[in-house]
Design an enzyme around this catalytic site. Sequence first.
Site, short mmCIF file in Angstrom:
data_model
loop_
_atom_site.label_atom_id
_atom_site.label_comp_id
_atom_site.label_asym_id
_atom_site.label_seq_id
_atom_site.Cartn_x
_atom_site.Cartn_y
_atom_site.Cartn_z
N TYR A 142 5.08 -6.67 77.05
CA TYR A 142 6.07 -7.17 78.01
C TYR A 142 5.41 -7.93 79.16
CZ TYR A 142 9.48 -4.10 75.72
OH TYR A 142 10.30 -3.47 74.81
N LYS A 191 -0.08 2.26 66.66
CA LYS A 191 0.00 1.62 65.35
C LYS A 191 -1.42 1.19 64.99
CE LYS A 191 2.36 -0.11 61.89
NZ LYS A 191 2.89 0.76 60.84
N ASP A 223 5.91 4.11 63.34
CA ASP A 223 6.97 4.14 62.31
C ASP A 223 7.24 5.58 61.88
OD1 ASP A 223 4.35 3.86 61.47
OD2 ASP A 223 4.81 2.70 59.68
N ASP A 247 9.77 2.14 74.94
CA ASP A 247 11.10 1.59 75.20
C ASP A 247 12.04 1.98 74.06
OD1 ASP A 247 13.13 0.15 76.28
OD2 ASP A 247 12.26 -1.83 75.94
N ASP A 251 14.90 5.46 73.88
CA ASP A 251 16.34 5.23 73.64
C ASP A 251 16.80 5.99 72.40
OD1 ASP A 251 16.66 3.70 75.84
OD2 ASP A 251 17.58 2.00 74.80
#
Length: 358
Positions: A142, A191, A223, A247, A251
Amino acid sequence: MEYNIAVVKGDGIGPEVVDSTIEILDLIGEKFGHKFSYTEVLAGGCAYDVYGEPLPKSTIDVCRNSQAVLLGAVGGNKWDDLPGDKRPERAILGLRKELGLFANLRPGMLFKALEESCPLKAEIVGDGFDILVVRELTGGIYFGERGIKDTENGKTAYDIESYSEMEVRRIAHIGFEMAMKRNKKLTSVDKSNVLESSRLWRKTVIEVSKDYPEVELNHMYVDNASMQVIRNPKQFDVLLTTNLFGDILSDEISMLTGSIGMLPSASLGTGTGLFEPIHGSAPDIAGKGIANPIATILSAAMMLRFVFDLKAEADCIESAIDKVLNEGHRTGDIAKKGEKVLSTVEMTEVIKDVIKRG
Ligand code: NAD
């Protein structure tokens, strides 16, 4: 003891839920012999209306000079057409930057009394779960280099994920510190089977773990982590991860807990910490007196625990909320059809009653 708190009520339901929370803090102060002093400042749409900008310097100064910031929510339709830098939400990004907040802490906990609002089967959630997501907030993709260029395949856009050892080290320390205050288990999500930045992330987390021999550390690819929070959320205690992965995972986890009106958050860093509910200003119900104040009250409990080190006081608030829910008290967002619905003020009163009795 006296504690100084900057209060940013904000817009929409912000003032309603913050007023409730201040009543709870005052009661806790009375009960445990502390004084909480509040300095109220404006940020968001209401600040734009007065100062022509969503985050005035005077607000930043007060927040910097306080021990913690309690924030309601900002934003609303009234300010939707303003240019980007004047929009209320800018106040949140600005505060994160000005206060050096690089760690976002989002607990995802399922209260036993609200089990039915969890989309997972009862045999999976059992008597609830309690995960703390520690998300890096100011680095990664980001904030990395980005751009768009013309290539033989048309336009090509890119955003670069990059993390320095310093950035990983400081968020990892927060993750391990949190694990030490909880069940001493930390899962680092990356990852690293594909990404170089994740390989450095993992190596650095392992290095930092040497300072916390009591904490059990494991690693998970993102994942797999996204499946595991659905398959068996009870396996997690602290979940440490990057800005992007955090992020998405936070959620996903919030969806497992019922209402958005129940979830608190904390942002910590080099300066004053910021405590706020995860929900927004809910313009659709603002001014109706029906907002659920619990997310903001639980944010204040996080402030007591993490900034002021007032564990018994934080426990007192959290167990009062647990009790109130077990007794069947509900605001509209968490009520089932036919259940009695309490207003914001009524919910605050029942929580206060339990604290007084406890
Ligand atoms: P929202 O969280 O405000 O509302 C989503 C839905 O949840 C609405 O139906 C609302 O009524 C309900 N809801 C939220 N909090 C509740 C509570 N405490 N009790 C009962 N019901 C509750 O999200 P949105 O509608 O996408 O955004 C509204 C405004 O808030 C926008 O301007 C947005 O930019 C802003 N926002 C601010 C923050 C923040 O201040 N940190 C975060 C998210 C959104």
